[in-house]
Design a protein around this motif. Structure first.
Motif, PDB file in Angstrom:
ATOM      1  N   ILE A  99       1.871 -47.521   0.551  1.00 16.96           N
ATOM      2  CA  ILE A  99       2.247 -47.068   1.893  1.00 16.96           C
ATOM      3  C   ILE A  99       2.584 -48.256   2.792  1.00 16.96           C
ATOM      4  N   GLU A 100       1.786 -49.298   2.685  1.00 17.08           N
ATOM      5  CA  GLU A 100       2.051 -50.489   3.503  1.00 17.08           C
ATOM      6  C   GLU A 100       3.417 -51.088   3.188  1.00 17.08           C
ATOM      7  N   SER A 101       3.768 -51.094   1.919  1.00 17.76           N
ATOM      8  CA  SER A 101       5.044 -51.720   1.567  1.00 17.76           C
ATOM      9  C   SER A 101       6.224 -50.797   1.863  1.00 17.76           C
ATOM     10  N   GLY A 102       5.943 -49.523   2.069  1.00 16.57           N
ATOM     11  CA  GLY A 102       7.011 -48.593   2.420  1.00 16.57           C
ATOM     12  C   GLY A 102       7.772 -48.024   1.235  1.00 16.57           C
ATOM     13  N   VAL A 103       7.068 -47.730   0.142  1.00 14.76           N
ATOM     14  CA  VAL A 103       7.776 -47.153  -1.012  1.00 14.76           C
ATOM     15  C   VAL A 103       8.442 -45.832  -0.604  1.00 14.76           C
ATOM     16  N   GLY A 104       9.620 -45.600  -1.162  1.00 11.09           N
ATOM     17  CA  GLY A 104      10.403 -44.429  -0.771  1.00 11.09           C
ATOM     18  C   GLY A 104       9.735 -43.111  -1.118  1.00 11.09           C
ATOM     19  N   ARG A 105       9.143 -43.047  -2.325  1.00 18.24           N
ATOM     20  CA  ARG A 105       8.505 -41.802  -2.757  1.00 18.24           C
ATOM     21  C   ARG A 105       7.213 -42.123  -3.492  1.00 18.24           C
ATOM     22  N   MET A 106       6.271 -41.192  -3.377  1.00 19.39           N
ATOM     23  CA  MET A 106       5.100 -41.235  -4.256  1.00 19.39           C
ATOM     24  C   MET A 106       5.046 -39.898  -4.954  1.00 19.39           C
ATOM     25  N   VAL A 107       4.608 -39.921  -6.206  1.00 19.66           N
ATOM     26  CA  VAL A 107       4.494 -38.677  -6.956  1.00 19.66           C
ATOM     27  C   VAL A 107       3.013 -38.318  -7.020  1.00 19.66           C
ATOM     28  N   VAL A 108       2.675 -37.209  -6.392  1.00 20.87           N
ATOM     29  CA  VAL A 108       1.275 -36.819  -6.252  1.00 20.87           C
ATOM     30  C   VAL A 108       0.790 -36.113  -7.508  1.00 20.87           C
ATOM     31  N   ASP A 109      -0.363 -36.590  -8.007  1.00 20.66           N
ATOM     32  CA  ASP A 109      -0.892 -36.016  -9.238  1.00 20.66           C
ATOM     33  C   ASP A 109      -2.277 -35.402  -9.060  1.00 20.66           C
ATOM     34  N   SER A 110      -2.807 -35.418  -7.840  1.00 18.96           N
ATOM     35  CA  SER A 110      -4.060 -34.706  -7.578  1.00 18.96           C
ATOM     36  C   SER A 110      -4.132 -34.429  -6.079  1.00 18.96           C
ATOM     37  N   VAL A 111      -4.863 -33.393  -5.709  1.00 18.36           N
ATOM     38  CA  VAL A 111      -4.957 -33.043  -4.289  1.00 18.36           C
ATOM     39  C   VAL A 111      -5.739 -34.121  -3.528  1.00 18.36           C
ATOM     40  N   GLU A 112      -6.774 -34.657  -4.164  1.00 15.04           N
ATOM     41  CA  GLU A 112      -7.564 -35.722  -3.519  1.00 15.04           C
ATOM     42  C   GLU A 112      -6.654 -36.902  -3.171  1.00 15.04           C
ATOM     43  N   GLU A 113      -5.742 -37.195  -4.086  1.00 20.36           N
ATOM     44  CA  GLU A 113      -4.833 -38.304  -3.853  1.00 20.36           C
ATOM     45  C   GLU A 113      -3.914 -38.012  -2.666  1.00 20.36           C
ATOM     46  N   ALA A 114      -3.443 -36.776  -2.575  1.00 27.55           N
ATOM     47  CA  ALA A 114      -2.572 -36.408  -1.449  1.00 27.55           C
ATOM     48  C   ALA A 114      -3.330 -36.584  -0.133  1.00 27.55           C
ATOM     49  N   GLU A 115      -4.616 -36.236  -0.156  1.00 27.04           N
ATOM     50  CA  GLU A 115      -5.412 -36.373   1.068  1.00 27.04           C
ATOM     51  C   GLU A 115      -5.631 -37.845   1.413  1.00 27.04           C
ATOM     52  N   GLU A 116      -5.771 -38.654   0.400  1.00 29.72           N
ATOM     53  CA  GLU A 116      -5.912 -40.096   0.616  1.00 29.72           C
ATOM     54  C   GLU A 116      -4.602 -40.679   1.184  1.00 29.72           C
ATOM     55  N   ILE A 117      -3.486 -40.208   0.652  1.00 32.70           N
ATOM     56  CA  ILE A 117      -2.184 -40.665   1.168  1.00 32.70           C
ATOM     57  C   ILE A 117      -2.063 -40.247   2.637  1.00 32.70           C
ATOM     58  N   GLU A 118      -2.492 -39.031   2.924  1.00 30.46           N
ATOM     59  CA  GLU A 118      -2.449 -38.505   4.301  1.00 30.46           C
ATOM     60  C   GLU A 118      -3.223 -39.439   5.244  1.00 30.46           C
ATOM     61  N   ARG A 119      -4.451 -39.799   4.846  1.00 34.42           N
ATOM     62  CA  ARG A 119      -5.280 -40.667   5.708  1.00 34.42           C
ATOM     63  C   ARG A 119      -4.630 -42.035   5.912  1.00 34.42           C
ATOM     64  N   GLU A 120      -4.174 -42.614   4.804  1.00 39.47           N
ATOM     65  CA  GLU A 120      -3.597 -43.967   4.894  1.00 39.47           C
ATOM     66  C   GLU A 120      -2.293 -43.970   5.694  1.00 39.47           C
ATOM     67  N   ALA A 121      -1.484 -42.936   5.499  1.00 40.94           N
ATOM     68  CA  ALA A 121      -0.213 -42.864   6.227  1.00 40.94           C
ATOM     69  C   ALA A 121      -0.489 -42.627   7.713  1.00 40.94           C
ATOM     70  N   ALA A 122      -1.433 -41.734   8.010  1.00 38.20           N
ATOM     71  CA  ALA A 122      -1.759 -41.426   9.408  1.00 38.20           C
ATOM     72  C   ALA A 122      -2.267 -42.679  10.120  1.00 38.20           C
ATOM     73  N   ALA A 123      -3.098 -43.449   9.415  1.00 34.82           N
ATOM     74  CA  ALA A 123      -3.671 -44.660  10.019  1.00 34.82           C
ATOM     75  C   ALA A 123      -2.585 -45.658  10.404  1.00 34.82           C
ATOM     76  N   ARG A 124      -1.430 -45.559   9.749  1.00 33.59           N
ATOM     77  CA  ARG A 124      -0.335 -46.490  10.049  1.00 33.59           C
ATOM     78  C   ARG A 124       0.803 -45.810  10.800  1.00 33.59           C
ATOM     79  N   GLY A 125       0.554 -44.585  11.228  1.00 35.62           N
ATOM     80  CA  GLY A 125       1.592 -43.854  11.959  1.00 35.62           C
ATOM     81  C   GLY A 125       2.831 -43.587  11.127  1.00 35.62           C
ATOM     82  N   LYS A 126       2.624 -43.410   9.813  1.00 38.31           N
ATOM     83  CA  LYS A 126       3.768 -43.166   8.929  1.00 38.31           C
ATOM     84  C   LYS A 126       3.731 -41.753   8.349  1.00 38.31           C
ATOM     85  N   VAL A 127       4.863 -41.323   7.876  1.00 39.12           N
ATOM     86  CA  VAL A 127       4.923 -40.086   7.100  1.00 39.12           C
ATOM     87  C   VAL A 127       5.426 -40.477   5.711  1.00 39.12           C
ATOM     88  N   GLN A 128       4.621 -40.185   4.694  1.00 42.10           N
ATOM     89  CA  GLN A 128       4.999 -40.575   3.334  1.00 42.10           C
ATOM     90  C   GLN A 128       5.657 -39.403   2.614  1.00 42.10           C
TER      91      GLN A 128
END
Ligand SMILES: *Cc1c(COP(=O)(O)O)cnc(C)c1O
Length: 430
Positions: free
Chosen positions: A111-140
């Motif tokens: 998320i910090e580097s700004g990758v164009g896409r992430m492929v989600v393979d678990s719901v927990e991971e999606a929630e982690e992406i949500e937290r990390e993206a929100a903390a940086r004001g980003k939408v992944q």
């Protein structure tokens, strides 16, 4: 061929041995580039989309630089691959991050580097992406990895009612639908579509059509349930390559046919289900680099066990190519310094590791070889260097790119110091 020597990229393999030693990974750079362009230009026939080179097949700075120059994207599956791509100047926007268990650190780095896409393979991971993206004001932007229940194996595909895989969300047991509903509720995670990958070393074009049809049926179901329509579809990789007698020797036209079959199935499926045509992503790995690579070895000990087999030991082994050990993969060997001679015997190519199973292949046809001869093992470009290890504290061999008769070192060989670099002697052990 040059004076009976095998050539690659205009270079004589015997000259390459003199300059770089063995074992040596050699890549035909032009062949890699032409495969990248083939996928890129064929995808352009479909319309909007991107080719992600599946870099787990062969990852080093130089290959990311080549992919960057050819205008394609890269798929990475770990923080280490991401780091390597970024340090080669690869644009983050063209990176797609995979992994069935991305570590919190890897999610953060992506998320910090700004990758164009992430492929989600678990719901927990999606929630982690949500937290990390929100903390940086980003939408992944993410795709959901689904398992459509189609597994392709070389010449056949099987439709499995209950897929058994550590990858993806199963369509058949409802977990994929549940994941879509959960992801759509997230604010800093934007679901753009679906990803699926049905296997590797696939030769049957119908496999790609059957899988696309299943994924689009699922997409239609999700449209009905949640009014969510995918803007993007990532169909994975898996296009087969020739390794040994018995394998189809696919040409550019065959890879075009694979893609066009996929395009056709997507077109039909979208029409049938009233879906808008998604942006399309494909992720070829093996088919981009596999046949572009060979490995050169020098023959050492030769051991004939009468009535059993003949072992030709080389200066490499499972530390540079573990694929026979892992999957009993087949390879073709050539006597590179006497490439004009016909094969006269079947030998087992043995590595130098202290492990009976350390073989590169069995029953390989070669002319009668002697100590000091140069052996080339073909189609070692994919999943060889990237799977190399330091077993027995052997150094990972160097990698060179050859083109127009010139050779360039792109990964230097490991020295003993490299191998022991991370070792420490704490107090009491000095
Ligand atoms: C391994 C893999 C690929 C590439 O597969 P190849 O057989 O090398 O083309 C593409 N996508 C995903 C998700 C993979 O796991």
């Amino acid at each position: 061929m040059n004076k009976g020597h095998l050539t690659i990229g205009g270079c004589d393999c015997e000259d390459l041995r003199k300059e770089f030693g063995t074992p040596l990974y050699v890549f035909d750079e032009e062949m890699i580039r032409s495969r990248m362009r083939l996928f890129r230009d064929t995808l352009a026939e479909y319309g909007e989309g991107i080719v992600y080179y599946a870099s787990k097949a062969f990852s080093c700075k130089a290959i990311y630089a080549v992919a960057r120059q050819e205008g394609i994207g890269a798929d990475v599956v770990s923080g280490g691959e991401l780091y390597t791509a970024l340090s080669a100047g690869f644009p983050a926007e063209r990176i797609c991050m995979h992994g069935n268990n991305k570590l919190p650190r890897e999610i953060r780095e992506a998320i910090e580097s700004g990758v164009g896409r992430m492929v989600v393979d678990s719901v927990e991971e999606a929630e982690e992406i949500e937290r990390e993206a929100a903390a940086r004001g980003k939408v992944q932007k993410v795709l959901l990895r689904i398992n459509p229940g189609v597994e392709a194996h070389t010449h056949a595909y099987v439709q499995t009612a209950t897929p058994d895989s550590k990858f993806g969300f199963s369509v058949s047991n409802g977990s994929a639908k549940e994941a879509v509903s959960r992801l759509l509720k997230l604010k800093n995670v934007q679901l753009t579509g679906y990803h699926y990958h049905i296997g590797s070393q696939i030769f049957e074009k119908e496999s790609f059509a059957v899988a696309a049809e299943k994924v689009l049926a699922f997409a239609a179901e999700m449209k009905d349930a949640f009014s969510f329509e995918p803007e993007e579809l990532n169909a994975g990789g898996g296009f087969g390559v020739w390794y040994a007698a018995g394998d189809p020797d696919l040409k550019d036209g065959d890879y075009r046919t694979f893609l066009r079959t996929l395009f056709g199935a997507i077109g039909e499926g979208c029409a049938r289900y009233g879906l808008k045509k998604p942006r399309l992503m494909v992720e070829p790995g093996r088919s981009v680099v596999g046949q572009a690579g060979i490995t050169l070895y020098t023959v050492g000990a030769i051991k004939e066990i009468p009535g059993v087999r003949k072992y030709l030991a080389i200066d490499g082994g499972m530390f540079d190519n573990p694929r026979y050990c892992l999957y009993q993969s087949k390879y073709t060997a050539v006597l590179a310094n006497r490439a004009d001679e016909e094969p006269t015997e079947l030998v087992s190519l043995a590595g130098k590791c202290c492990e009976s199973g350390d073989l590169i292949g069995v029953n390989m046809a070669l002319p009668k070889a002697k100590r000091g001869d140069l052996v080339a093992v073909l189609t070692t470009g994919a999943y060889n260097y990237s799977m190399a290890s330091n077993y027995n504290r052997n150094g990972v061999p160097p990698v060179i790119f050859v083109k127009n008769g010139e050779a360039r070192l792109v990964v230097r060989g490991q020295t003993y110091e490299d191998i022991a670099r991370c070792d420490l002697l704490p107090d009491g052990l000095k």
